[in-house]
Design an enzyme around this catalytic site. Structure first.
Site, short mmCIF file in Angstrom:
data_model
loop_
_atom_site.label_atom_id
_atom_site.label_comp_id
_atom_site.label_asym_id
_atom_site.label_seq_id
_atom_site.Cartn_x
_atom_site.Cartn_y
_atom_site.Cartn_z
N ILE A 1 66.65 83.78 16.78
CA ILE A 1 67.43 83.32 15.64
C ILE A 1 66.58 83.53 14.40
CG2 ILE A 1 68.93 81.70 16.83
CD1 ILE A 1 67.11 79.46 16.15
N ASP A 2 67.23 83.70 13.26
CA ASP A 2 66.52 84.04 12.03
C ASP A 2 65.57 82.93 11.58
OD1 ASP A 2 68.10 86.32 11.98
OD2 ASP A 2 69.63 85.38 10.71
N LYS A 3 64.62 83.30 10.76
CA LYS A 3 63.64 82.36 10.24
C LYS A 3 64.30 81.15 9.61
CE LYS A 3 60.11 81.89 6.62
NZ LYS A 3 59.36 82.58 5.54
N ARG B 1 76.27 85.62 9.76
CA ARG B 1 76.08 85.79 8.31
C ARG B 1 76.85 87.01 7.80
NH1 ARG B 1 69.78 86.05 7.93
NH2 ARG B 1 70.19 86.06 5.68
#
Length: 306
Positions: free
Chosen positions: A141-143, A242
């Site tokens: 998962i993204d930062k 997103r």
């Protein structure tokens, strides 16, 4: 040396495709430039024969083997960092990753990552399938996305979990605050996602060099110009939620890449709230839920008062 094995099974009858194009579509982590170097160094074979050119044409039933050398001179160190373990056994664990933490080391982030913390917590006992940079990491998962992430301790567990993700039987449910109000309280976004043609750090909805992507949304609450939504992933493309939310005109609140930044939230207001999977060793179904983090609750409370 990390070995990746693929069987070409997605081309139409008599269709052929360049090896570099097909592999980059199959594995987004391998860039064209990286693949070019691997081919030139003899690390890519088709039907057990080394290929020397990126434009080598693949056809259905071809076996493609890619050998990825481990990074030279890179020592990923264990670090005693605070992480929230919500489930753990001898084969895997589930971590509730905080917003702002990078999952694995990369250029400019060789320490302070989740992998550094996992190496310390697990005393180095993590699956080796994804190499020294991403030990144990099955999915990412993204930062600036918080939430649940499953980690494999053994290669057997890793392979079993990866197969579920590939078959889209691995449950992933997110909560997000999005901009605007959706016309329907429930719906599906089905639009292919691929690398942005100009900005290679971004993804976009495109028919070129893309993969199918499907996201289900359900509106939970509505505020003054914003909405709290539950999102279920049926595929796992990079930045999928997103990109899809931005594509339909409702970017995730605070997303400074696909929407607009906000002083209320550093990066997107997006949380991986629930995961469900069949345990690759005991065969039982596990479903793990998490509370919304404080930053998320703060954003919601402030939006309610606007």
């Amino acid at each position: 040396m990390n070995e990746l094995i693929y069987i070409v099974d997605d081309l139409s009858e008599n269709e052929q495709m360049r090896a570099d194009k097909w592999i980059s579509l199959k594995n987004e982590d391998i860039t064209r430039s990286m693949l070019q170097k691997l081919i030139e160094s003899g690390n890519v074979t088709v039907n057990r024969k080394v290929i020397s050119k990126s434009f080598f044409k693949l056809k259905n039933n071809d076996e493609v083997v890619i050998l990825i050398p481990e990074p030279e001179g890179l020592d990923v160190k264990s670090e005693n960092l605070p992480i929230e373990i919500v489930y753990e056994d001898d084969d895997l664990l589930v971590v509730n990753k905080p917003k702002g933490m990078v999952v694995h080391p990369a250029a400019g982030n060789y320490d302070g990552t989740l992998v550094n913390a996992l190496l310390y917590h697990c005393k180095g006992r993590l699956s080796s399938i994804n190499g020294v940079i991403r030990p144990g990491i099955v999915h990412r998962i993204d930062k600036n996305t918080s939430g649940l992430l499953i980690v494999a301790k053994t290669d057997k567990a890793h392979l079993g979990l990866a197969e579920q993700i590939k078959a889209h039987t691995f449950t992933r449910e997110y909560y997000a605050v999005i901009c605007g109000r959706l016309k329907e309280s429930h719906g599906m976004v089905e639009a292919p996602i691929g690398r942005h043609p100009i900005d290679r750090k971004k993804m976009c909805v495109t028919d070129k060099n893309s993969k199918p992507a499907k996201t289900e949304y359900t509106v939970l609450e509505e505020y003054n110009g914003y909405s709290l939504v539950k999102l279920k992933l049926f595929t796992g493309r990079t930045h999928q939620i997103r990109v899809h939310m931005s594509y339909i005109g409702h970017p995730v609140f605070g997303d400074d890449v696909y929407g607009k930044p906000s002083k209320l939230c550093e990066g997107q207001c997006l949380h991986a709230k629930k995961i469900g999977f069949v345990h690759p060793i005991d065969g039982k179904y596990y479903e793990i839920d998490s509370e919304l983090p404080d930053y998320f609750k703060t954003v919601v409370n402030k939006l309610k008062k606007m």
